[in-house]
Design a protein around this motif. Structure first.
Motif, PDB file in Angstrom:
ATOM      1  N   UNK A 134       1.531   2.490 -19.288  1.00  0.00           N
ATOM      2  CA  UNK A 134       0.885   3.062 -18.105  1.00  0.00           C
ATOM      3  C   UNK A 134      -0.176   4.088 -18.511  1.00  0.00           C
ATOM      4  N   UNK A 135       0.142   4.867 -19.527  1.00  0.00           N
ATOM      5  CA  UNK A 135      -0.809   5.877 -20.022  1.00  0.00           C
ATOM      6  C   UNK A 135      -2.084   5.187 -20.501  1.00  0.00           C
ATOM      7  N   UNK A 136      -1.896   4.114 -21.273  1.00  0.00           N
ATOM      8  CA  UNK A 136      -3.068   3.398 -21.796  1.00  0.00           C
ATOM      9  C   UNK A 136      -3.877   2.745 -20.678  1.00  0.00           C
ATOM     10  N   UNK A 137      -3.193   2.263 -19.644  1.00  0.00           N
ATOM     11  CA  UNK A 137      -3.874   1.573 -18.543  1.00  0.00           C
ATOM     12  C   UNK A 137      -4.516   2.539 -17.549  1.00  0.00           C
ATOM     13  N   UNK A 138      -4.191   3.832 -17.675  1.00  0.00           N
ATOM     14  CA  UNK A 138      -4.783   4.829 -16.765  1.00  0.00           C
ATOM     15  C   UNK A 138      -4.063   4.965 -15.438  1.00  0.00           C
ATOM     16  N   UNK A 139      -2.771   4.651 -15.403  1.00  0.00           N
ATOM     17  CA  UNK A 139      -1.976   4.869 -14.183  1.00  0.00           C
ATOM     18  C   UNK A 139      -1.787   6.378 -13.991  1.00  0.00           C
ATOM     19  N   UNK A 140      -1.812   6.823 -12.738  1.00  0.00           N
ATOM     20  CA  UNK A 140      -1.503   8.233 -12.448  1.00  0.00           C
ATOM     21  C   UNK A 140       0.004   8.389 -12.372  1.00  0.00           C
ATOM     22  N   UNK A 141       0.565   9.087 -13.336  1.00  0.00           N
ATOM     23  CA  UNK A 141       2.008   9.334 -13.322  1.00  0.00           C
ATOM     24  C   UNK A 141       2.286  10.732 -12.805  1.00  0.00           C
ATOM     25  N   UNK A 142       3.402  10.887 -12.123  1.00  0.00           N
ATOM     26  CA  UNK A 142       3.845  12.217 -11.707  1.00  0.00           C
ATOM     27  C   UNK A 142       5.255  12.432 -12.225  1.00  0.00           C
ATOM     28  N   UNK A 143       5.502  13.672 -12.630  1.00  0.00           N
ATOM     29  CA  UNK A 143       6.846  14.021 -13.103  1.00  0.00           C
ATOM     30  C   UNK A 143       7.765  14.207 -11.892  1.00  0.00           C
ATOM     31  N   UNK A 144       8.809  13.414 -11.879  1.00  0.00           N
ATOM     32  CA  UNK A 144       9.856  13.535 -10.849  1.00  0.00           C
ATOM     33  C   UNK A 144      11.167  13.236 -11.538  1.00  0.00           C
ATOM     34  N   UNK A 180      -1.338  -0.997 -10.253  1.00  0.00           N
ATOM     35  CA  UNK A 180      -1.205   0.414  -9.847  1.00  0.00           C
ATOM     36  C   UNK A 180      -2.422   1.217 -10.271  1.00  0.00           C
ATOM     37  N   UNK A 181      -2.842   0.966 -11.518  1.00  0.00           N
ATOM     38  CA  UNK A 181      -4.004   1.703 -12.028  1.00  0.00           C
ATOM     39  C   UNK A 181      -5.222   1.382 -11.154  1.00  0.00           C
ATOM     40  N   UNK A 182      -5.372   0.103 -10.823  1.00  0.00           N
ATOM     41  CA  UNK A 182      -6.525  -0.346 -10.031  1.00  0.00           C
ATOM     42  C   UNK A 182      -6.482   0.239  -8.614  1.00  0.00           C
ATOM     43  N   UNK A 183      -5.283   0.289  -8.021  1.00  0.00           N
ATOM     44  CA  UNK A 183      -5.163   0.736  -6.630  1.00  0.00           C
ATOM     45  C   UNK A 183      -5.003   2.252  -6.502  1.00  0.00           C
ATOM     46  N   UNK A 184      -4.846   2.942  -7.647  1.00  0.00           N
ATOM     47  CA  UNK A 184      -4.676   4.400  -7.589  1.00  0.00           C
ATOM     48  C   UNK A 184      -3.340   4.806  -6.988  1.00  0.00           C
ATOM     49  N   UNK A 185      -2.327   3.988  -7.205  1.00  0.00           N
ATOM     50  CA  UNK A 185      -0.985   4.304  -6.696  1.00  0.00           C
ATOM     51  C   UNK A 185      -0.212   5.058  -7.776  1.00  0.00           C
ATOM     52  N   UNK A 240       0.790  -1.239   0.000  1.00  0.00           N
ATOM     53  CA  UNK A 240       0.000   0.000   0.000  1.00  0.00           C
ATOM     54  C   UNK A 240       0.815   1.279   0.000  1.00  0.00           C
ATOM     55  N   UNK A 241       2.053   1.229  -0.499  1.00  0.00           N
ATOM     56  CA  UNK A 241       2.853   2.459  -0.620  1.00  0.00           C
ATOM     57  C   UNK A 241       2.096   3.456  -1.514  1.00  0.00           C
ATOM     58  N   UNK A 258      -1.297  16.131 -10.973  1.00  0.00           N
ATOM     59  CA  UNK A 258      -0.931  14.837 -10.378  1.00  0.00           C
ATOM     60  C   UNK A 258       0.120  15.005  -9.286  1.00  0.00           C
ATOM     61  N   UNK A 259       1.112  15.851  -9.581  1.00  0.00           N
ATOM     62  CA  UNK A 259       2.157  16.083  -8.585  1.00  0.00           C
ATOM     63  C   UNK A 259       1.578  16.703  -7.321  1.00  0.00           C
ATOM     64  N   UNK A 260       0.687  17.682  -7.492  1.00  0.00           N
ATOM     65  CA  UNK A 260       0.082  18.350  -6.335  1.00  0.00           C
ATOM     66  C   UNK A 260      -0.738  17.348  -5.518  1.00  0.00           C
TER      67      UNK A 260
END
Ligand SMILES: [Zn+2]
Length: 392
Positions: free
Chosen positions: A296-306, A251-256, A233-234, A344-346
């Motif tokens: 990840x984009x296609x699967x709907x993962x939330x990505x953040x720029x880091x 990740x997409x499913x868990x909103x991580x 659950x990180x 996403x970052x915020x």
């Protein structure tokens, strides 16, 4: 707090990933967006209008993964010295990095830890957070297993379980950073390292952090280390090289969140000789990561720029531009890439009413020359940043 401003923006990107809009009127008062609507001639007295019709407005950016006490220099002597600097020296270095970040439109950063906990100390001792132009979220020292990777950014868990360590040493931190795998190999493509912590121990650790109101940021590469970090659950996976499709779907499913730090691998390729790696392997690692980002984009993962700025060859501020460019290469539109670097970052940093140009939200935004087609390069040149009700 400054007086009201009325801006004519040539173009505006609101941070949600929606297509950029042309000729927008933006009214700001009391440090928040009060009105956003299509501009019509004659509706506003020209003397009251700040004409930015040659510019694009977008939300101020977030770098979700930095190491503020280190610079991106490739000089190994300087890097070694930075690890052992006293706090007064480190303080100057951190201030310089924050200025570089602001100069590229970044108004919030999440620090991934340093050996001496200097970013934490900097925030505690020198910053007046609500008024500071840049929001800083710090991990203090990251946790790793004795004998495993992580001593550059933290300390080893020498006794007891990870959850006990977290309960013991939480003073003033904003999130917990856990090193859950090794580094990526620069000599063997796709070689995975073993997990540092097993599922139960990591679950307890995440629960301990949550009980203290803290999120958990997990450095993890490879299928198994990432799998365990997700099941525990990180809140975010950092790097995530070679994690594979099943983990991305989970990740997409868990909103991580996923912070792929692709530009750090690109930098490894550029200085492979200095660090005893192979350029060819670094480039293959990077290409694989871009494929994972596209998936990840296609699967709907939330990505953040880091960016992992502070690691070798990764410079604070300009690295955000490099990372955005890699998002574009992975198939993101510029609006989608900016969303990963703003809203996403915020969300990942828990910043309230930030990261989006929206009525009632904080008027933290940047102004870059030209249309959205000049992004992300236009972030390198004379941007203006508006925060805390004023242009800085
Ligand atoms: Zn890092």
């Amino acid at each position: 707090m400054s007086a009201e401003k009325i801006i004519l923006a040539g173009w505006m990107m609101d941070g949600t990933g929606a297509p950029a809009r042309e000729k927008i009127l933006v009214r700001i008062g009391r440090g928040v967006f009060e009105e956003i609507r299509p501009f019509s001639d004659g509706a506003v007295n020209p003397s009251e209008l700040l004409d930015l019709s040659e510019y694009t407005l977008l939300p101020a950016l977030v770098d979700a993964h930095v190491h503020l006490s280190m610079s991106g220099t490739v000089d190994q002597n300087i890097r070694k010295r930075q690890l052992d600097d006293d706090f007064e020296t480190a303080k100057k270095c951190i201030s310089r990095h924050l200025a570089q970040l602001l100069a590229h439109g970044v108004s919030a950063v999440r620090d991934g830890g340093d050996r001496n906990g200097y970013a934490l100390r900097y925030k505690k001792d020198t910053m007046d957070e609500p008024r500071a132009p840049i929001s800083l979220r710090v991990a203090g020292k990251a946790w790793h297993k004795p004998g495993r990777y992580g001593s550059f950014v933290g300390r080893a868990l020498l006794k007891g379980r990870l959850a006990d360590g977290i309960y013991r040493e939480t003073e003033h931190i904003d999130h917990v950073k856990i090193i859950q795998s090794g580094l990526n190999s620069l000599t063997h493509f796709g070689k995975e390292s073993l997990p540092q912590f097993q599922t139960n121990e990591l679950k307890e650790a995440v629960a301990a952090a949550a009980a203290l109101g803290l999120r958990t940021m997990a450095h993890a590469n490879g299928k198994l280390p990432v799998r365990i970090a997700l099941l525990a659950g990180c809140s975010s996976i950092e790097h995530g090289f070679f994690m594979g499709e099943e983990n991305l779907a989970l990740m997409a499913e868990m909103g991580i969140f996923w912070v792929p730090t692709a530009c750090a691998m690109k930098a490894c390729g550029a200085c492979a000789d200095e660090i005893g790696g192979e350029r060819r392997v670094a480039i293959k690692n990077l290409e694989h990561q871009l494929e994972q980002m596209a998936l990840a984009r296609r699967l709907g993962v939330s990505l953040a720029v880091g960016t992992d700025a502070g690691s070798i060859g990764v410079h604070h501020g300009s690295a955000v531009v490099d990372e955005l460019q890699l998002f574009l290469e992975a198939g993101f539109s510029i609006e989608e890439a900016i969303k990963c670097a703003s809203l996403n970052g915020a969300n990942l940093l828990g910043l309230e009413r930030k990261g989006r140009i929206q009525k009632g939200w904080r008027a933290d935004f940047i102004v870059v020359k030209g249309s959205p087609s000049s992004l992300p390069d236009s972030l390198n040149n004379n941007i203006r940043i508006h925060a805390d009700g004023r242009f800085l």
